[in-house]
Design a protein around this motif. Structure first.
Motif, mmCIF file in Angstrom:
data_model
loop_
_atom_site.group_PDB
_atom_site.id
_atom_site.type_symbol
_atom_site.label_atom_id
_atom_site.label_comp_id
_atom_site.label_asym_id
_atom_site.label_seq_id
_atom_site.Cartn_x
_atom_site.Cartn_y
_atom_site.Cartn_z
ATOM 1 N N LYS A 89 0.845 -1.191 0.000
ATOM 2 C CA LYS A 89 0.000 0.000 0.000
ATOM 3 C C LYS A 89 0.880 1.239 0.000
ATOM 4 O O LYS A 89 1.825 1.348 0.780
ATOM 5 C CB LYS A 89 -0.883 -0.016 1.249
ATOM 6 C CG LYS A 89 -1.661 1.251 1.516
ATOM 7 C CD LYS A 89 -2.566 1.105 2.735
ATOM 8 C CE LYS A 89 -1.824 0.950 4.026
ATOM 9 N NZ LYS A 89 -1.674 2.162 4.820
ATOM 10 N N VAL A 90 0.558 2.182 -0.889
ATOM 11 C CA VAL A 90 1.194 3.507 -0.878
ATOM 12 C C VAL A 90 0.343 4.353 0.061
ATOM 13 O O VAL A 90 -0.837 4.579 -0.181
ATOM 14 C CB VAL A 90 1.256 4.119 -2.289
ATOM 15 C CG1 VAL A 90 1.950 5.475 -2.243
ATOM 16 C CG2 VAL A 90 1.970 3.181 -3.251
ATOM 17 N N ASP A 106 -8.534 0.287 -1.380
ATOM 18 C CA ASP A 106 -8.182 0.210 -2.790
ATOM 19 C C ASP A 106 -7.258 -0.965 -3.093
ATOM 20 O O ASP A 106 -7.400 -1.632 -4.121
ATOM 21 C CB ASP A 106 -7.563 1.528 -3.253
ATOM 22 C CG ASP A 106 -8.560 2.690 -3.190
ATOM 23 O OD1 ASP A 106 -9.778 2.445 -3.003
ATOM 24 O OD2 ASP A 106 -8.110 3.840 -3.326
ATOM 25 N N VAL A 107 -6.323 -1.239 -2.199
ATOM 26 C CA VAL A 107 -5.456 -2.420 -2.373
ATOM 27 C C VAL A 107 -6.311 -3.686 -2.323
ATOM 28 O O VAL A 107 -6.100 -4.621 -3.096
ATOM 29 C CB VAL A 107 -4.326 -2.461 -1.318
ATOM 30 C CG1 VAL A 107 -3.543 -3.769 -1.415
ATOM 31 C CG2 VAL A 107 -3.389 -1.276 -1.493
ATOM 32 N N MET A 128 -2.395 -14.024 2.348
ATOM 33 C CA MET A 128 -1.981 -14.346 3.717
ATOM 34 C C MET A 128 -1.612 -13.083 4.483
ATOM 35 O O MET A 128 -0.888 -12.230 3.979
ATOM 36 C CB MET A 128 -0.747 -15.261 3.679
ATOM 37 C CG MET A 128 -0.980 -16.577 2.985
ATOM 38 S SD MET A 128 0.582 -17.384 2.558
ATOM 39 C CE MET A 128 1.045 -16.495 1.076
ATOM 40 N N ALA A 129 -2.101 -13.026 5.716
ATOM 41 C CA ALA A 129 -1.670 -11.982 6.651
ATOM 42 C C ALA A 129 -0.499 -12.483 7.487
ATOM 43 O O ALA A 129 0.166 -11.688 8.142
ATOM 44 C CB ALA A 129 -2.830 -11.572 7.548
ATOM 45 N N THR A 147 3.656 0.293 2.737
ATOM 46 C CA THR A 147 3.318 -0.672 3.780
ATOM 47 C C THR A 147 2.905 -2.000 3.162
ATOM 48 O O THR A 147 1.930 -2.044 2.392
ATOM 49 C CB THR A 147 2.156 -0.132 4.645
ATOM 50 O OG1 THR A 147 2.535 1.125 5.200
ATOM 51 C CG2 THR A 147 1.795 -1.104 5.746
ATOM 52 N N PRO A 148 3.590 -3.093 3.489
ATOM 53 C CA PRO A 148 3.132 -4.409 3.028
ATOM 54 C C PRO A 148 1.770 -4.719 3.646
ATOM 55 O O PRO A 148 1.589 -4.594 4.858
ATOM 56 C CB PRO A 148 4.201 -5.370 3.544
ATOM 57 C CG PRO A 148 5.382 -4.522 3.849
ATOM 58 C CD PRO A 148 4.839 -3.182 4.243
ATOM 59 N N VAL A 149 0.810 -5.083 2.811
ATOM 60 C CA VAL A 149 -0.552 -5.374 3.262
ATOM 61 C C VAL A 149 -0.746 -6.869 3.470
ATOM 62 O O VAL A 149 -1.301 -7.305 4.470
ATOM 63 C CB VAL A 149 -1.580 -4.840 2.240
ATOM 64 C CG1 VAL A 149 -2.992 -5.295 2.574
ATOM 65 C CG2 VAL A 149 -1.495 -3.327 2.153
#
Length: 187
Positions: A89-90, A106-107, A128-129, A147-149
């Motif tokens: 995510k930006v 949006d992601v 996967m989280a 940020t990695p989502v």
């Protein structure tokens, strides 16, 4: 796998699910590009498109590096996926630098389209989280605005019986969803 719904939904939506059993068959680069192109056409606030993807094919150092970022519970079955990826995510709007409070939504939209495009090609995805966000940020040298989502695995379906427990049982369990009255209300 049969989907039981009270109301009719599109067959592509019925077909989409998150398997853990992947075949050893690789995915063609052309197909991977089509899948990420579908993500690019997702709706986003002010057409910001606040997502980035980083992926790697199985058998490459990049795949191994991404795989190392996964939580212990995701490692046994993801090693057979054809592709691993990170959805990023930006966090701010490109023109103002102000926080984009809709970016996570949006992601999610982009990820949904990515999964549906993959499913249309008989390629399945499992988001996967369970991964080390800080580890991914360090590996990919992401700045503070990224940020990695989630991480995802893509591949063709494999055999559930080849999975170890508890993954085999999870793979064979019936697919269920909440009834509409549990999350939808009319006013």
């Amino acid at each position: 796998m049969e989907v039981m719904t009270k109301y009719k939904i599109h067959p592509l939506l019925e077909k989409r699910w998150s398997p853990r059993a992947f075949s050893p068959e690789p995915i063609a680069e052309e197909d991977v590009n089509e899948i990420f192109t579908a993500a690019s056409w997702a709706a986003s606030a002010m057409n910001e498109q606040p997502w980035q993807y980083v992926y790697a094919m199985r058998g490459t150092p990049g795949f191994d590096a991404l795989w190392d970022c996964l939580a212990t519970g995701n490692k046994p079955w993801t090693k057979h996926a054809a592709v691993l990826f990170v959805a990023i995510k930006v966090d701010t709007f490109s023109d103002t630098g102000k926080p984009n409070k809709w970016a996570m939504h949006d992601v999610g939209m982009a990820n949904a389209q990515l999964l549906l495009q993959a499913t249309s090609k008989d390629i399945y995805g499992h988001l996967m989280a369970g991964f080390g966000s800080d580890q991914v940020k360090e590996l990919l040298q992401l700045d503070d605005n990224l940020t990695p989502v989630c991480m995802g695995a893509l591949g063709y379906l494999g055999e559930a019986d080849e999975l170890d427990e508890p993954y085999r049982s999870r793979e064979k369990a019936p697919r269920t969803r909440k009834d509409l009255d549990e999350f939808v209300r009319k006013i």
